[in-house]
Design a protein around this motif. Structure first.
Motif, PDB file in Angstrom:
ATOM      1  N   ILE A   1       0.899  -1.143   0.000  1.00 41.30           N
ATOM      2  CA  ILE A   1       0.000   0.000   0.000  1.00 41.30           C
ATOM      3  C   ILE A   1       0.968   1.231   0.000  1.00 41.30           C
ATOM      4  N   SER A   2       2.197   1.764  -1.431  1.00 38.63           N
ATOM      5  CA  SER A   2       2.768   3.040  -1.048  1.00 38.63           C
ATOM      6  C   SER A   2       1.798   3.811  -0.157  1.00 38.63           C
ATOM      7  N   ALA A   3       2.356   4.583   0.789  1.00 32.45           N
ATOM      8  CA  ALA A   3       1.500   5.282   1.750  1.00 32.45           C
ATOM      9  C   ALA A   3       0.850   6.493   1.092  1.00 32.45           C
ATOM     10  N   VAL A   4      -0.437   6.459   0.942  1.00 32.85           N
ATOM     11  CA  VAL A   4      -1.201   7.575   0.373  1.00 32.85           C
ATOM     12  C   VAL A   4      -2.097   8.105   1.474  1.00 32.85           C
ATOM     13  N   GLN A   5      -1.910   9.347   1.844  1.00 27.36           N
ATOM     14  CA  GLN A   5      -2.734   9.923   2.907  1.00 27.36           C
ATOM     15  C   GLN A   5      -4.137  10.193   2.380  1.00 27.36           C
ATOM     16  N   ALA A   6      -5.136   9.779   3.143  1.00 27.01           N
ATOM     17  CA  ALA A   6      -6.533   9.992   2.742  1.00 27.01           C
ATOM     18  C   ALA A   6      -7.303  10.530   3.931  1.00 27.01           C
ATOM     19  N   GLU A   7      -8.184  11.452   3.670  1.00 28.55           N
ATOM     20  CA  GLU A   7      -9.019  11.991   4.743  1.00 28.55           C
ATOM     21  C   GLU A   7     -10.070  10.958   5.142  1.00 28.55           C
ATOM     22  N   ASN A   8     -10.514  11.011   6.403  1.00 27.76           N
ATOM     23  CA  ASN A   8     -11.537  10.069   6.842  1.00 27.76           C
ATOM     24  C   ASN A   8     -12.846  10.791   7.156  1.00 27.76           C
ATOM     25  N   THR A   9     -13.045  11.961   6.560  1.00 26.47           N
ATOM     26  CA  THR A   9     -14.243  12.744   6.860  1.00 26.47           C
ATOM     27  C   THR A   9     -15.520  12.042   6.384  1.00 26.47           C
ATOM     28  N   GLU A  10     -15.374  11.095   5.457  1.00 28.37           N
ATOM     29  CA  GLU A  10     -16.539  10.370   4.963  1.00 28.37           C
ATOM     30  C   GLU A  10     -16.718   9.047   5.698  1.00 28.37           C
ATOM     31  N   TYR A  11     -16.075   8.896   6.860  1.00 29.16           N
ATOM     32  CA  TYR A  11     -16.123   7.649   7.611  1.00 29.16           C
ATOM     33  C   TYR A  11     -16.731   7.918   8.988  1.00 29.16           C
TER      34      TYR A  11
ATOM     35  N   VAL B   1       5.585   1.706   5.618  1.00 32.24           N
ATOM     36  CA  VAL B   1       5.482   1.957   7.054  1.00 32.24           C
ATOM     37  C   VAL B   1       4.869   3.343   7.192  1.00 32.24           C
ATOM     38  N   CYS B   2       3.810   3.466   8.025  1.00 28.92           N
ATOM     39  CA  CYS B   2       3.205   4.782   8.232  1.00 28.92           C
ATOM     40  C   CYS B   2       2.796   4.923   9.692  1.00 28.92           C
ATOM     41  N   GLU B   3       2.397   6.121  10.071  1.00 26.41           N
ATOM     42  CA  GLU B   3       1.987   6.388  11.448  1.00 26.41           C
ATOM     43  C   GLU B   3       0.610   7.041  11.469  1.00 26.41           C
ATOM     44  N   SER B   4      -0.163   6.694  12.500  1.00 22.79           N
ATOM     45  CA  SER B   4      -1.452   7.336  12.738  1.00 22.79           C
ATOM     46  C   SER B   4      -1.763   7.216  14.215  1.00 22.79           C
TER      47      SER B   4
ATOM     48  N   ASP C   1      -0.183   8.197  16.702  1.00 25.15           N
ATOM     49  CA  ASP C   1       1.053   7.855  17.419  1.00 25.15           C
ATOM     50  C   ASP C   1       1.380   6.363  17.390  1.00 25.15           C
ATOM     51  N   HIS C   2       0.770   5.608  16.485  1.00 27.45           N
ATOM     52  CA  HIS C   2       1.079   4.195  16.323  1.00 27.45           C
ATOM     53  C   HIS C   2       1.678   3.970  14.934  1.00 27.45           C
ATOM     54  N   THR C   3       2.650   3.069  14.868  1.00 27.60           N
ATOM     55  CA  THR C   3       3.280   2.725  13.598  1.00 27.60           C
ATOM     56  C   THR C   3       2.582   1.506  13.003  1.00 27.60           C
ATOM     57  N   PHE C   4       2.358   1.548  11.697  1.00 31.03           N
ATOM     58  CA  PHE C   4       1.705   0.458  10.975  1.00 31.03           C
ATOM     59  C   PHE C   4       2.664  -0.105   9.936  1.00 31.03           C
ATOM     60  N   LEU C   5       2.788  -1.426   9.909  1.00 26.39           N
ATOM     61  CA  LEU C   5       3.594  -2.116   8.905  1.00 26.39           C
ATOM     62  C   LEU C   5       2.624  -2.714   7.901  1.00 26.39           C
TER      63      LEU C   5
ATOM     64  N   ASN D   1      -6.122   5.973   8.999  1.00 23.05           N
ATOM     65  CA  ASN D   1      -6.107   7.342   9.528  1.00 23.05           C
ATOM     66  C   ASN D   1      -7.259   7.611  10.486  1.00 23.05           C
ATOM     67  N   GLY D   2      -8.293   6.781  10.423  1.00 17.96           N
ATOM     68  CA  GLY D   2      -9.427   6.974  11.309  1.00 17.96           C
ATOM     69  C   GLY D   2      -9.351   6.198  12.624  1.00 17.96           C
ATOM     70  N   PHE D   3      -8.337   5.340  12.754  1.00 20.36           N
ATOM     71  CA  PHE D   3      -8.201   4.575  14.005  1.00 20.36           C
ATOM     72  C   PHE D   3      -7.953   5.507  15.188  1.00 20.36           C
ATOM     73  N   VAL D   4      -8.626   5.223  16.301  1.00 24.54           N
ATOM     74  CA  VAL D   4      -8.384   5.945  17.547  1.00 24.54           C
ATOM     75  C   VAL D   4      -8.138   4.897  18.636  1.00 24.54           C
TER      76      VAL D   4
END
Length: 203
Positions: free
Chosen positions: A21-31, A140-143, A145-149, A198-201
């Motif tokens: 998944i190259s890291a593509v930032q996406a808004e989660n306003t529709e979620y 590898v990306c972050e959201s 404060d957590h890192t995702f592989l 990006n929507g994970f809390v």
């Protein structure tokens, strides 16, 4: 190191195989749909067009009103057997998500450095490759404060994104895939994946 790695790989591969998944930032306003997954200590956000099931679901929940009450026993047995605490599907049947949880993560990916995360991702990709699974993209990306592989592969003709992270002392394997081959374009599936990440809390 080998013991720790094999434990991680086993969970990641197991949840991936459930979808044969190259890291593509996406808004989660529709979620806007928010679901707290207690075992994962995590709130998941999904589009309003999605339905979901957890190990606490009842036969009267919306998921089984749509999937059919006669599927309840089989679905719940599948979740329990595979340590899956959350499953969701877009009602257009374009993509689905599953989150497996394993207690006792050997390390934390909260605030971890990129070099450490990349080392483990490279090891997972190497083991996938050795087992004949072609991985065509990683990141590898972050959201929150957590890192995702993350890695992308095609299994049984279906495209899947497998993402690993930790929540407290638990290891999470998150798989987002097309429902059937070609049910969603690759770019759109990537955008869905990143919007969900990006929507994970986390608690």
């Amino acid at each position: 190191m080998n013991k720790v790695f094999h434990r991680i790989f086993s969970l990641v591969l197991a949840i991936s195989l459930l979808f044969c998944i190259s890291a593509v930032q996406a808004e989660n306003t529709e979620y806007p749909l928010e679901v707290h997954v207690d075992m994962a200590e995590l709130t998941v956000r999904l589009p309003s067009s999605a339905i979901y099931v957890t190990q606490d679901s009842t036969v009267n929940d919306l998921y089984f009103q749509i999937a059919g009450a006669d599927s309840y026993d089989a679905v719940m047995a599948d979740l329990t057997t595979n340590s899956v605490y959350f499953g969701g599907i877009d009602m257009g049947y374009s993509w689905e998500i599953r989150i497996a949880v394993q207690p006792g993560a050997p390390f934390s990916l909260k605030g971890s450095n990129q070099a450490f995360a990349q080392m483990y991702l490279d090891a997972i990709v190497s083991d996938f490759t050795n087992r004949g699974v072609k991985v065509d993209d990683t990141f590898v990306c972050e959201s929150d404060d957590h890192t995702f592989l993350a890695l992308r592969a095609n299994m049984g003709g279906r495209n899947m994104y497998t993402i690993m992270t930790t929540s407290g002392t638990k290891l999470l394997a998150i798989t987002i895939a097309d429902v059937y081959a070609g049910s969603i374009a690759m770019d759109e599936l990537k955008n869905v994946t990143m919007a969900i990440i990006n929507g994970f809390v986390f608690d």
